[in-house]
Design a protein around this motif. Structure first.
Motif, PDB file in Angstrom:
ATOM      1  N   PRO A 310       0.801  -1.223   0.000  1.00 54.24           N
ATOM      2  CA  PRO A 310       0.000   0.000   0.000  1.00 54.24           C
ATOM      3  C   PRO A 310       0.835   1.276   0.000  1.00 54.24           C
ATOM      4  N   GLY A 311       1.994   1.228   0.657  1.00 57.94           N
ATOM      5  CA  GLY A 311       2.849   2.412   0.677  1.00 57.94           C
ATOM      6  C   GLY A 311       3.354   2.792  -0.699  1.00 57.94           C
ATOM      7  N   HIS A 312       3.831   1.804  -1.450  1.00 61.19           N
ATOM      8  CA  HIS A 312       4.274   2.086  -2.820  1.00 61.19           C
ATOM      9  C   HIS A 312       3.088   2.435  -3.720  1.00 61.19           C
ATOM     10  N   ALA A 313       1.959   1.768  -3.506  1.00 59.19           N
ATOM     11  CA  ALA A 313       0.783   2.047  -4.333  1.00 59.19           C
ATOM     12  C   ALA A 313       0.317   3.484  -4.167  1.00 59.19           C
ATOM     13  N   SER A 314       0.522   4.061  -2.989  1.00 60.32           N
ATOM     14  CA  SER A 314       0.095   5.448  -2.763  1.00 60.32           C
ATOM     15  C   SER A 314       0.868   6.431  -3.631  1.00 60.32           C
ATOM     16  N   LEU A 315       1.998   5.980  -4.186  1.00 63.81           N
ATOM     17  CA  LEU A 315       2.805   6.837  -5.059  1.00 63.81           C
ATOM     18  C   LEU A 315       2.323   6.830  -6.504  1.00 63.81           C
ATOM     19  N   ILE A 316       1.512   5.854  -6.872  1.00 62.56           N
ATOM     20  CA  ILE A 316       1.169   5.666  -8.286  1.00 62.56           C
ATOM     21  C   ILE A 316       0.531   6.894  -8.924  1.00 62.56           C
ATOM     22  N   PRO A 317      -0.417   7.585  -8.282  1.00 65.54           N
ATOM     23  CA  PRO A 317      -0.971   8.779  -8.937  1.00 65.54           C
ATOM     24  C   PRO A 317       0.097   9.802  -9.301  1.00 65.54           C
ATOM     25  N   SER A 318       1.040  10.059  -8.380  1.00 65.21           N
ATOM     26  CA  SER A 318       2.080  11.055  -8.654  1.00 65.21           C
ATOM     27  C   SER A 318       3.061  10.548  -9.703  1.00 65.21           C
ATOM     28  N   VAL A 319       3.354   9.244  -9.701  1.00 65.52           N
ATOM     29  CA  VAL A 319       4.273   8.663 -10.693  1.00 65.52           C
ATOM     30  C   VAL A 319       3.671   8.755 -12.092  1.00 65.52           C
ATOM     31  N   VAL A 320       2.403   8.392 -12.227  1.00 65.88           N
ATOM     32  CA  VAL A 320       1.731   8.456 -13.533  1.00 65.88           C
ATOM     33  C   VAL A 320       1.634   9.903 -14.010  1.00 65.88           C
ATOM     34  N   HIS A 321       1.264  10.802 -13.107  1.00 64.30           N
ATOM     35  CA  HIS A 321       1.103  12.211 -13.470  1.00 64.30           C
ATOM     36  C   HIS A 321       2.424  12.793 -13.976  1.00 64.30           C
ATOM     37  N   ALA A 322       3.519  12.465 -13.298  1.00 61.45           N
ATOM     38  CA  ALA A 322       4.830  12.958 -13.732  1.00 61.45           C
ATOM     39  C   ALA A 322       5.244  12.338 -15.066  1.00 61.45           C
ATOM     40  N   ALA A 323       5.046  11.047 -15.216  1.00 62.38           N
ATOM     41  CA  ALA A 323       5.455  10.362 -16.448  1.00 62.38           C
ATOM     42  C   ALA A 323       4.679  10.874 -17.650  1.00 62.38           C
ATOM     43  N   ARG A 324       3.423  11.219 -17.425  1.00 55.48           N
ATOM     44  CA  ARG A 324       2.613  11.773 -18.518  1.00 55.48           C
ATOM     45  C   ARG A 324       3.213  13.066 -19.041  1.00 55.48           C
ATOM     46  N   ARG A 325       3.994  13.728 -18.190  1.00 60.16           N
ATOM     47  CA  ARG A 325       4.678  14.976 -18.565  1.00 60.16           C
ATOM     48  C   ARG A 325       6.156  14.733 -18.846  1.00 60.16           C
ATOM     49  N   HIS A 326       6.493  13.491 -19.192  1.00 55.05           N
ATOM     50  CA  HIS A 326       7.836  13.079 -19.609  1.00 55.05           C
ATOM     51  C   HIS A 326       8.860  13.173 -18.484  1.00 55.05           C
ATOM     52  N   ASP A 327       8.407  13.136 -17.244  1.00 57.15           N
ATOM     53  CA  ASP A 327       9.316  13.091 -16.099  1.00 57.15           C
ATOM     54  C   ASP A 327       9.242  11.684 -15.509  1.00 57.15           C
ATOM     55  N   PHE A 328      10.281  10.889 -15.800  1.00 59.94           N
ATOM     56  CA  PHE A 328      10.272   9.501 -15.353  1.00 59.94           C
ATOM     57  C   PHE A 328      11.157   9.273 -14.126  1.00 59.94           C
ATOM     58  N   ASP A 329      11.649  10.351 -13.515  1.00 57.98           N
ATOM     59  CA  ASP A 329      12.450  10.202 -12.300  1.00 57.98           C
ATOM     60  C   ASP A 329      11.679   9.518 -11.179  1.00 57.98           C
ATOM     61  N   PRO A 330      10.431   9.936 -10.884  1.00 60.88           N
ATOM     62  CA  PRO A 330       9.686   9.233  -9.824  1.00 60.88           C
ATOM     63  C   PRO A 330       9.461   7.754 -10.149  1.00 60.88           C
ATOM     64  N   PHE A 331       9.176   7.462 -11.414  1.00 63.69           N
ATOM     65  CA  PHE A 331       8.994   6.067 -11.795  1.00 63.69           C
ATOM     66  C   PHE A 331      10.283   5.282 -11.591  1.00 63.69           C
ATOM     67  N   ALA A 332      11.416   5.850 -11.993  1.00 64.70           N
ATOM     68  CA  ALA A 332      12.699   5.154 -11.853  1.00 64.70           C
ATOM     69  C   ALA A 332      12.997   4.847 -10.396  1.00 64.70           C
ATOM     70  N   ALA A 333      12.749   5.810  -9.504  1.00 59.80           N
ATOM     71  CA  ALA A 333      13.019   5.596  -8.080  1.00 59.80           C
ATOM     72  C   ALA A 333      12.146   4.470  -7.517  1.00 59.80           C
TER      73      ALA A 333
END
Length: 493
Positions: A310-333
């Motif tokens: 659940p802790g990692h899952a709570s990051l998914i909205p922010s990870v998807v939102h950033a990646a949609r704007r070509h920022d994959f740093d949160p996804f990589a981490a």
């Protein structure tokens, strides 16, 4: 020379608090070179566990049927009961994966099993091929590179050449028969079993083969043979993602921060399907520039990994939102952390030996097409495992797969309602294998629930009573999903 499975001497201790002295004497009496079948215990320390405990190893035949050829050492750790007067039936922990060694679960004991340990020994056994027990490890390099593999397939030739093992003998049946040798060598007549994820299958097979030695079983994240890993991975992950998207929509703060999270997720996956994203980012571990190519399959597999907790899952909205704007740093981490959990704590070769014998060959094309249809993961993982199994020596489908008979052993089955890989449906399937079972679904929890909320007390109460009927599990209703991360500062205050 004695044979594997023969005892060095009978072991029966009424109080494990006396064991350090006994173990010291035992070590002096033992020969310098350990012979097959002998087990001695000595004081030791386990990684990330502050207490001194007792460790040993039992030599067994790699080919248990032939009882000849190569021998391997199965490594054992005993965490003695905290009370001087303790029960004679310990709790054995069976790790997940398949591929994790149970001795690595020692840090989990104070969190999930401290109440059990007050009156019972906790025994951690690295099953064959895992941990220190002749591990079938495969070095796949940087976990982030592994996570971003375009097809999820590794070159296994170097790993095969480096192995000092025949991978065909590293499946669930031989592993749990080793476990029974350990039980006998330690002098326990009956034991309690806790299995997490794949460990639930190992517990089931042990109970099938050695029912007279099992008092109770706790199965957390049920993975019976019917699950045919990874056949249902995509469907389970889709269920978990749909739940997350709906929960974000229902949460005012998450909905305000990400008003069209479902649309963003679908659009991002469609973009990556058309053209992978090539980007340079700062490596989360080294801080150095790192070239990353993100395919749809790699991103989808990364999302699935984040859904495990659940802790990692709570990051998914922010990870998807950033990646949609070509920022994959949160996804990589996030991908690095979840991938490292697999590549650095599990023996990939053991994973392959089990799945390529027990699961993957049973998946038909028609089943695969049906189960991946309409899912964000599609057939990425099924095809990856099929290709890797084509490279890996493995035995035939074992008889245990089709020979599961209902057991009289009392069972407590636990499922996380948000679990992407072993959702509650598999808890119900596992329940059918036991005549005296209770299935408890924990809301707000994902893969493995034993450290969540009141679940440790529930486990302790079940093992103490030795039966599933009359167990009050109402306390789990208080469990909730953690708050979503809504911006770079984290969750809402």
């Amino acid at each position: 020379m004695s044979e594997p499975g023969r005892l060095f001497r009978p072991l029966r201790y009424t109080r494990w608090t006396l064991l350090p002295a006994l173990a010291t004497a035992f070590a002096v009496a033992a020969p310098a070179r350990e012979e097959p079948g002998r087990l001695r215990l000595e004081p030791c320390h386990l990684k990330e566990f502050r207490e001194e405990v007792l460790c040993g190893k039992l030599r067994v035949w790699e080919d248990r049927a032939a009882r000849s050829g190569r021998t391997i050492d199965v490594h054992v750790a005993v965490l003695p009961a905290l009370r001087r007067e303790s029960a004679r039936d310990p709790l054995f922990l069976l790790a997940g994966g398949p591929g994790q060694g149970a001795r690595g679960y020692a840090p989990l004991v104070p969190i999930a099993f401290q109440e059990v340990r007050r009156g019972r020994d906790i025994v951690l056994v690295d099953l064959r091929g895992t941990g220190a027990s002749n591990p079938l490890g495969c070095d796949v390099g940087d976990p982030l590179e592994a996570a971003s593999s375009p097809d999820g397939v590794f070159d296994l030739a170097p790993c095969r050449k480096a192995l000092k093992a025949d991978p065909r003998f590293y499946t669930t049946g031989p592993a749990v028969d080793d476990l029974d040798d350990v039980r006998a060598a330690l002098g326990y007549e009956r034991i309690n079993l806790w299995g997490g994820s794949y460990g639930t299958r190992a517990a089931l097979v042990y109970a099938q083969r050695h029912p007279e030695h099992v008092r109770t079983v706790v199965l957390d994240g049920a993975a019976p043979f019917e699950i045919s890993l990874p056949l249902y991975n995509a469907r389970g992950a889709q269920r978990a993602l749909d739940r997350l998207l709906a929960d974000c929509e229902a949460d005012p703060l998450c909905r305000k921060a990400y008003p069209d999270l479902r649309g963003e997720t679908e659009a991002l996956l469609a973009d990556l399907d058309r053209e992978p994203e090539r980007t340079t980012l700062r490596h989360p571990r080294t801080g150095r520039p790192f070239d990353l190519t993100v395919t749809r399959g790699a991103f989808a597999s990364g999302l699935r990994g984040m859904l495990y907790t659940p802790g990692h899952a709570s990051l998914i909205p922010s990870v998807v939102h950033a990646a949609r704007r070509h920022d994959f740093d949160p996804f990589a981490a996030a991908a690095l952390e979840t991938a490292a959990w697999s590549t650095e704590t599990m023996s990939l070769g053991l994973t392959l030996s089990v799945l390529c014998a027990e699961d993957v060959p049973r998946i038909t094309d028609a089943q695969a097409e049906r189960e991946v249809r309409g899912t964000f993961l599609e057939d990425f993982e099924i095809e990856a495992w099929r290709q890797m199994c084509a490279q890996w020596p493995h035995g035939p489908v074992p008889a245990d797969v089709a020979n599961v008979q209902p057991l009289q052993v009392p069972a407590l089955i636990l499922s996380g309602d948000l679990d992407p890989v072993t959702p509650p449906r598999w808890g119900e399937v596992m329940k059918a294998h036991f005549r005296n079972a209770r299935h408890v679904v924990v809301p707000g929890a994902a893969h493995n629930t034993s450290r969540t909320g009141c679940v440790p007390d529930l486990i302790a109460g079940f093992i103490d009573k030795g039966r599933a009927d009359g167990l009050d599990a109402s306390c789990v209703k208080k469990t909730r999903r953690p708050p979503f991360v809504i911006d770079s500062s984290g969750t809402a205050p």
